[in-house]
Design an enzyme around this catalytic site. Structure first.
Site, PDB file in Angstrom:
ATOM      1  N   GLU A 149      -1.952   0.824  13.584  1.00  0.00           N
ATOM      2  CA  GLU A 149      -3.356   0.685  13.894  1.00  0.00           C
ATOM      3  C   GLU A 149      -3.545  -0.687  14.472  1.00  0.00           C
ATOM      4  O   GLU A 149      -4.370  -1.010  15.125  1.00  0.00           O
ATOM      5  CB  GLU A 149      -4.212   1.289  12.886  1.00  0.00           C
ATOM      6  CG  GLU A 149      -4.460   2.773  12.785  1.00  0.00           C
ATOM      7  CD  GLU A 149      -3.207   3.267  11.779  1.00  0.00           C
ATOM      8  OE1 GLU A 149      -2.359   2.549  11.489  1.00  0.00           O
ATOM      9  OE2 GLU A 149      -3.202   4.443  11.628  1.00  0.00           O
TER      10      GLU A 149
ATOM     11  N   HIS B 132      -9.971  10.520   3.605  1.00  0.00           N
ATOM     12  CA  HIS B 132     -10.063  11.198   4.747  1.00  0.00           C
ATOM     13  C   HIS B 132     -11.163  11.804   5.301  1.00  0.00           C
ATOM     14  O   HIS B 132     -11.296  12.487   6.216  1.00  0.00           O
ATOM     15  CB  HIS B 132      -8.784  12.400   4.917  1.00  0.00           C
ATOM     16  CG  HIS B 132      -7.427  11.851   4.932  1.00  0.00           C
ATOM     17  ND1 HIS B 132      -6.737  11.670   3.866  1.00  0.00           N
ATOM     18  CD2 HIS B 132      -6.549  11.655   6.070  1.00  0.00           C
ATOM     19  CE1 HIS B 132      -5.427  11.225   4.005  1.00  0.00           C
ATOM     20  NE2 HIS B 132      -5.269  11.465   5.639  1.00  0.00           N
TER      21      HIS B 132
END
Lengths: 330, 326
Positions: free
Chosen positions: B60, B130
Site C-alpha cells: 500500500e 475490515h
C-alpha cells in the site's frame, strides 16, 4: 568511461562547494540564523557529489535529510538552499520547507519527513518516466538505517518488478542517529539486499568520488536503457553529529571519528589530481578561492532576503484553493 | 433515464476519464484482469491494457507513494484503489503527509493530482479491521480533499471531478452502496466538489449525513414525517471542502441539528461539524446538537453485535427526538 581532467576538477569544485557551504551553515546555526534541525553531510561529499553529478537536469532526485550537497550538485544556488534553512522568501521552497527542500525546476523532488519515505516516491517518479516513455531516471539517496523500513522493501520491489529507471544510493555511515548498524542489522552490506529483489547491488568505497561516479554512471546507463533499478552502497562516515544539536561523540569514539577524518574524500581527490599531475596546487587554490568568493555572495543574498509575507501562511495548500481554511483569529 | 449500480457508475467514470485523458491510470491490488475486489475496475484492463491498469504488489505504501511520485514528477493522474479503507493504516504517511503536504512544503509546486479510492464501512461480519470508516483521520489532515458519495449519480460525477481535480482526493465508497441502483446519465457530467445536496426538505430539524448514512437518514425522516416531524436531510457529499453555506442555511431554518455517521463518535466527523456550527450559528441554535454515531469500541465480528454497534434509522429518530425535546 574516461575520467577527464575537467570531470575531476568539476567533482573537486562541487565537493568543495558542498563542504564550505555546510561549514558556513553550521556557523549560521550558532548565530541562530538557521532554525530547526540541520543535518550536515560533511564527510559524505564523495557520495553526495559523485552520485548526483551523473544525473541530467531533468532527472529526478529525492534524498534523505542530509541533502545539502545533492541539492547543490543538482544546481540549486547556495543562496536558495541556505535561505530555505533560514526560513526566508528566497528559499527554494519559499521558506516553507526548511530541511524539506526541493526545486521542481531542477528535478529535485524533496525529502520525506519520515525517514525512508522516499523510496516509494522515487519509484513513482521512475514510473512516470517509464509511462511517458522518456529516458529520465530517478535517484533515491538513503541511509543504511532506512533500509530497515517497510517502504524500502515496497519501493525497491515495485521498481524492480516493473523495471523502473531508479537508482537507490545508500550513504552508509554506520550510524542511524546514535544506533550502530550492528545493533539493528545482521548483514554488513545493504547492497546485499538487492539480491532479494533480483537486481544488482554494488558496494563501493563511499569516500572515493571516482569510484562512486563510475558505479552510479553505470547504473544510470542501465536505468536509461530500460533495464531497471540498481542499489549502490557507498561506505562513508559523517564527521558531525546526527544534527547540529549534538556532536556525535556520545555514541562514537573520538579515535574513530579522527580516523575517518584522515580519509577525507576531498583531500583524497586533491592528492589524486596533484600526484597524477592532472592539476597544480595553484590551480586548485584558485578553484577554492573562486568557490569561497561565490559562497560569500550567495550567503549575502540569503541574509538580505526578507522573511515570507504573512499571507504566505495560507497559500499553496491547494491547487484549487476554494477549501475553507480557518484564519489565525477565531 | 437508465439505471445502473454505484459500482457500475464508478466504473463508467474511470472508463470515461481514461478515454478523455491518457495521463489517467489505475494502480492497486487485483484491479487488472480480476477487475477489483468489488468489480469497480471490471473491463478496464481489457480496454486500456496493463500499462494503465496496473496490478501492484501487496504494497500500500508503494501504491500511494508511487502515485504521489508519479504526480509530483509531472503530469500524471493516478487513481489508486485500496482494497479496503481500513488499510489506510499502512499508508497514512503517503496520504496524510506526502499527498497532503508536499505542495505546501515545497512552496506551491507540485500539484499532487491523485485520487485514493477506498471501500469503507461494515457490510456484515467484516470485523474490526475490515469494516471501518476512517474519514475522521483525514479530516484532521491538511491539503487533502475528501469525498463520500451516497448515490450512483454522485459516485460517477464526483469521481470524474476528483480525477480532473489538481489536488489529492480521498474518495470513500461504502461497501453496501456498490449494488445500489440509481439513475445515471450515460454522458459526461460532473458533480461539483464541495457542494452538499438537500435530499429532503424540512423545517423542524436538520439531519446531516453522508455515504450510506444518508439513506438511513432519509428512512428516519420519512418515519418522522408520519409522526408530524419535518426533518431536512442534507447529504454532505464532500467532507473537505465542507459546504458550510448549505449547512448554515438549513440550521438557520430549523435551529436543531442531528449529525449521523457510521464511524464511532469520539473525534469523529460529527465533532468537527458540530463545533463549526456552534462557532458560527450559536444564536440560531434552539438547543444542543446531537451526534448519532457508533460507540467508541472496535467493530465486532458477530453480525448480531455489529447490528447493535451500527447507527441506523431508529437511532437517528431517537437523536432527532432528543434534540426536539431540549
Amino acid at each position: 568511461m574516461e575520467i577527464t581532467k575537467s570531470l575531476m576538477l568539476e567533482l573537486y569544485e562541487k565537493m568543495l562547494l558542498n563542504r564550505i557551504v555546510e561549514e558556513e551553515m553550521a556557523k549560521l546555526v550558532i548565530e541562530k540564523k538557521i532554525f530547526g534541525a540541520l543535518h550536515l553531510g560533511i564527510g559524505h561529499e564523495a557520495l553526495s557529489v559523485g552520485a548526483t553529478l551523473p544525473m541530467r537536469k531533468d532527472d529526478y532526485l529525492v534524498f534523505s535529510h542530509r541533502g545539502v550537497g545533492h541539492s547543490l550538485t543538482k544546481g540549486i544556488p547556495p543562496s536558495q538552499i541556505v535561505g530555505e534553512f533560514m526560513g526566508r522568501s528566497i528559499g527554494c521552497s519559499k521558506g516553507k520547507g526548511g530541511v524539506h527542500l526541493s526545486d521542481y525546476s531542477r528535478g529535485v523532488l524533496g525529502i520525506s519527513g519520515s525517514q525512508g519515505g522516499n523510496f516509494v516516491i522515487a519509484a513513482g517518479a521512475g514510473l512516470r518516466a517509464k509511462m511517458k516513455g522518456t529516458d529520465q531516471v530517478a535517484m533515491c539517496f538513503f541511509g543504511e538505517g532506512t533500509s530497515n523500513r517497510g517502504p524500502f522493501h515496497e519501493g525497491v520491489n515495485m521498481a524492480a518488478v516493473w523495471k523502473l529507471p531508479v537508482i537507490f544510493v545508500c550513504e552508509n555511515d554506520t550510524y542511524s542517529f546514535s544506533t550502530h548498524q550492528k545493533q539493528v542489522m545482521l548483514i554488513d552490506n545493504v547492497a546485499d539486499r538487492a539480491a532479494s529483489y533480483g537486481i544488482p547491488g554494488v558496494v563501493v568505497d563511499g569516500n572515493d568520488v571516482l569510484a562512486v561516479y563510475q558505479a552510479v554512471n553505470q547504473a544510470v546507463e542501465r536505468a536509461r536503457a530500460g533495464e531497471g533499478p540498481t542499489i549502490i552502497e557507498g561506505k562513508t562516515y559523517r564527521w558531525c553529529g546526527h544534527h547540529e544539536f549534538e556532536d556525535g561523540t556520545k555514541y562514537r569514539d573520538k579515535a574513530e571519528i579522527e580516523a575517518w577524518k584522515q580519509k577525507c574524500p576531498i583531500i583524497r581527490v586533491e592528492k589524486q589530481l596533484i600526484n597524477y599531475g592532472t592539476a597544480t596546487k595553484k590551480e586548485l587554490k584558485q578553484i577554492e578561492e573562486q568557490v569561497k568568493e561565490n559562497i560569500q555572495k550567495e550567503l549575502e543574498l540569503a541574509n538580505n532576503s526578507p522573511v515570507p509575507k504573512p499571507e504566505e501562511l495560507f497559500t499553496d495548500v491547494y491547487a484549487n484553493p476554494e477549501v475553507f481554511q480557518r484564519g489565525i483569529s477565531l | 433515464m437508465r439505471e445502473i449500480t454505484y459500482a457500475e457508475a464508478l466504473n463508467e467514470a474511470l472508463r470515461e476519464e481514461m478515454e478523455r485523458d491518457d495521463t489517467v491510470f489505475i494502480m492497486g491490488q487485483d484491479v487488472g484482469k480480476f477487475g477489483g475486489i468489488f468489480g469497480v475496475t471490471k473491463g478496464l484492463y481489457e480496454k486500456f491494457g496493463q500499462k494503465r491498469v496496473r496490478d501492484t504488489p501487496l504494497s500500500e505504501s508503494a501504491i500511494i507513494g508511487g502515485a504521489v511520485g508519479a504526480a509530483a514528477a509531472g503530469g500524471m493522474r493516478p487513481v489508486c484503489e485500496l482494497m479496503l479503507a481500513d488499510f489506510v493504516g499502512v499508508c497514512v504517511d503517503e496520504i496524510y503527509n506526502k499527498a497532503g503536504k508536499w505542495k505546501y512544503m515545497h512552496g506551491g509546486t507540485p500539484d499532487i493530482s491523485i485520487v485514493v479510492r477506498a471501500p469503507m464501512g461494515a457490510k456484515g461480519g467484516g470485523g474490526s479491521e475490515h469494516s471501518q470508516c476512517p474519514e475522521a483521520l483525514f479530516m484532521h489532515g491538511t491539503g487533502l480533499k475528501m469525498l463520500v458519495p451516497s448515490t450512483p449519480y454522485d459516485a460517477k460525477g464526483l469521481l470524474k471531478g476528483a480525477i480532473r481535480d489538481n489536488d489529492p482526493v480521498v474518495f470513500f465508497e461504502h461497501k453496501l452502496l456498490y449494488v445500489l441502483k440509481g439513475q445515471v446519465p450515460a454522458d459526461d457530467y460532473l458533480v461539483p466538489i464541495g457542494k452538499a445536496a438537500v435530499r429532503k426538505e424540512g423545517t423542524d430539524v436538520t439531519i446531516l449525513a453522508y455515504s450510506l448514512m444518508v439513506h438511513k437518514a432519509i428512512e428516519a425522516a420519512l418515519t418522522l414525517e408520519e409522526q408530524g416531524i419535518s426533518a431536512e436531510v442534507i447529504d454532505l457529499r464532500s467532507l473537505i471542502p465542507l459546504d458550510l453555506e448549505t449547512i448554515f442555511t438549513s440550521v438557520a431554518k430549523t435551529g436543531r441539528v442531528v449529525i449521523a455517521h457510521e464511524a464511532n463518535k469520539r473525534g469523529g466527523m460529527g465533532a468537527e461539524i458540530s463545533a463549526v456550527i456552534s462557532e458560527q450559528c450559536f444564536k440560531e441554535l434552539k438547543g444542543p446538537i446531537a451526534r448519532v454515531a457508533a460507540p467508541d469500541v472496535p467493530i465486532p465480528f458477530s453480525p448480531d453485535l455489529e447490528q447493535l454497534y451500527l447507527p441506523n434509522a431508529e437511532k437517528i429518530i431517537t437523536g432527532v427526538k432528543l434534540v426536539l425535546e431540549k
